[in-house]
Design an enzyme around this catalytic site. Structure first.
Site, PDB file in Angstrom:
ATOM      1  N   SER A 155       0.828  -1.197   0.000  1.00 59.02           N
ATOM      2  CA  SER A 155       0.000   0.000   0.000  1.00 59.02           C
ATOM      3  C   SER A 155       0.874   1.262   0.000  1.00 59.02           C
ATOM      4  O   SER A 155       1.699   1.454  -0.866  1.00 59.02           O
ATOM      5  CB  SER A 155      -0.969  -0.052   1.186  1.00 59.02           C
ATOM      6  N   ASP A 196      -5.119  -3.683  -2.477  1.00 60.44           N
ATOM      7  CA  ASP A 196      -4.163  -3.351  -1.414  1.00 60.44           C
ATOM      8  C   ASP A 196      -3.365  -4.564  -0.920  1.00 60.44           C
ATOM      9  O   ASP A 196      -3.931  -5.580  -0.529  1.00 60.44           O
ATOM     10  CB  ASP A 196      -4.950  -2.759  -0.238  1.00 60.44           C
TER      11      ASP A 196
END
Length: 321
Positions: free
Chosen positions: A38, A152
């Site tokens: 991320s 993510d």
């Protein structure tokens, strides 16, 4: 020292990664490998490409209004935020560069939403690798890449230690963005059994005793009457039951964010147990909210301060051996 870095996920708290890297540079340490999930993938990719200073300067100039425009809200896409404008800015800073061309080995970690597996991106355009890894579930639209629907990296691997396990490094450093607030922790420990809760339990226990003949006879003594007088307003009127403070009210986004934090915290502990770093730097999750991207300077400074403390401890420990 030659350092391999694992940079964790956590939204705007990821600015702290910049502070950690700044501290490593100031001490003359060499970064020889980076893996990120991320926001960790974004900061790590920019550092591996030698463009992190330029990005930090740009991020420090952002206002809250500018951040809202860059997040590009949408009600029709698979995420509340498209975030393509942020990626456009990152692409402009990065230029057209592939992971294979980077001077520092780099791994961006994403999650394949179809197979449910973690994906290590170690080839191809850096901007694609970043875009896939920052697709926060329910917030930022997933990224379609090579036939895979990617989101993510923090979903399955919030602190990607495994990709740097083989790095030729003197030490490994992991940066977690989900640490506890030390002050809140101390306050919570002190209030773990609040006085009100204790009094309520005591009153209930005492009331149950009143059903016994022995307890009733005890109340007839001066000592018994004196003790019970502390918990009784009148002859037959007990004090009002004291209640603990009400639970905080959370909006839908706060609930979702907290659920993600809890799940990622559990996963992080599992991964760190399997691949323990030489140094774990924990950035409290209370430093800022996930979308506070206008607070770059403040969070960078916090990251550098935490890194300084952690590195002092690590360097002292190494010097003793």
């Amino acid at each position: 020292m030659r350092v391999a870095l694992a940079l964790g996920s956590g939204g705007a708290r990821g600015y702290a990664h910049i502070g950690v890297i700044n501290e490593l540079r100031e001490r003359g340490h060499e970064i020889v490998g980076i893996a990120g999930s991320s926001m960790g993938a974004l900061v790590g990719g920019l550092e591996a490409a030698g463009k992190l200073d330029e990005y930090a300067l740009w991020a420090s100039s952002l206002t809250q209004r500018a951040v809202l425009r860059l997040l590009d809200p949408s009600i029709t896409s698979a995420g509340v935020l498209r975030a393509e404008k942020i990626l456009d800015a990152v692409r402009e800073i990065l230029g057209e560069v592939t992971i294979e061309e980077l001077p520092i080995p780099y791994t961006s970690v994403a999650t394949d939403l179809i197979t449910g597996k973690s994906v290590w991106m170690q080839r191809g355009p850096v901007d694609d690798a970043i875009r896939a890894s920052i697709a926060i579930p329910g917030l930022i639209t997933p990224h379609l890449l090579d036939g895979r629907l990617l989101a993510d990296g923090g979903i399955l691997d919030p602190i990607p230690m495994a990709p740097i396990a083989a790095a030729v490094a003197d030490v490994t450093i992991a940066v977690s963005l989900g640490g506890d607030d030390p002050e809140a922790h101390r306050a919570g420990s002190a209030d773990a059994r609040p006085t009100a809760d204790w009094l309520n339990r005591m009153w209930r226990s005492t009331a149950s005793l009143l059903d016994t003949k022995a307890a009733r006879s005890l109340l007839d003594t001066p000592t018994g009457r004196a003790v019970m007088g502390r918990f009784v307003a009148g002859d037959d009127e007990p004090v009002e039951e004291m209640t603990a403070p009400a639970a905080p009210k959370l909006g839908s986004f706060e609930v979702m964010n907290r659920v993600i934090d809890i799940a990622q915290g559990a996963l992080a502990r599992h991964h760190l147990a399997a691949y323990p770093p030489d140094l774990l730097i924990e950035v409290p999750r209370t430093v800022c909210r996930s979308l506070d991207f206008h607070r770059a300077n403040e969070v960078i400074d916090i990251g550098q301060e935490l890194a300084s403390t952690g590195l002092d401890t690590l360097e002292n420990r190494l010097s003793e051996h």
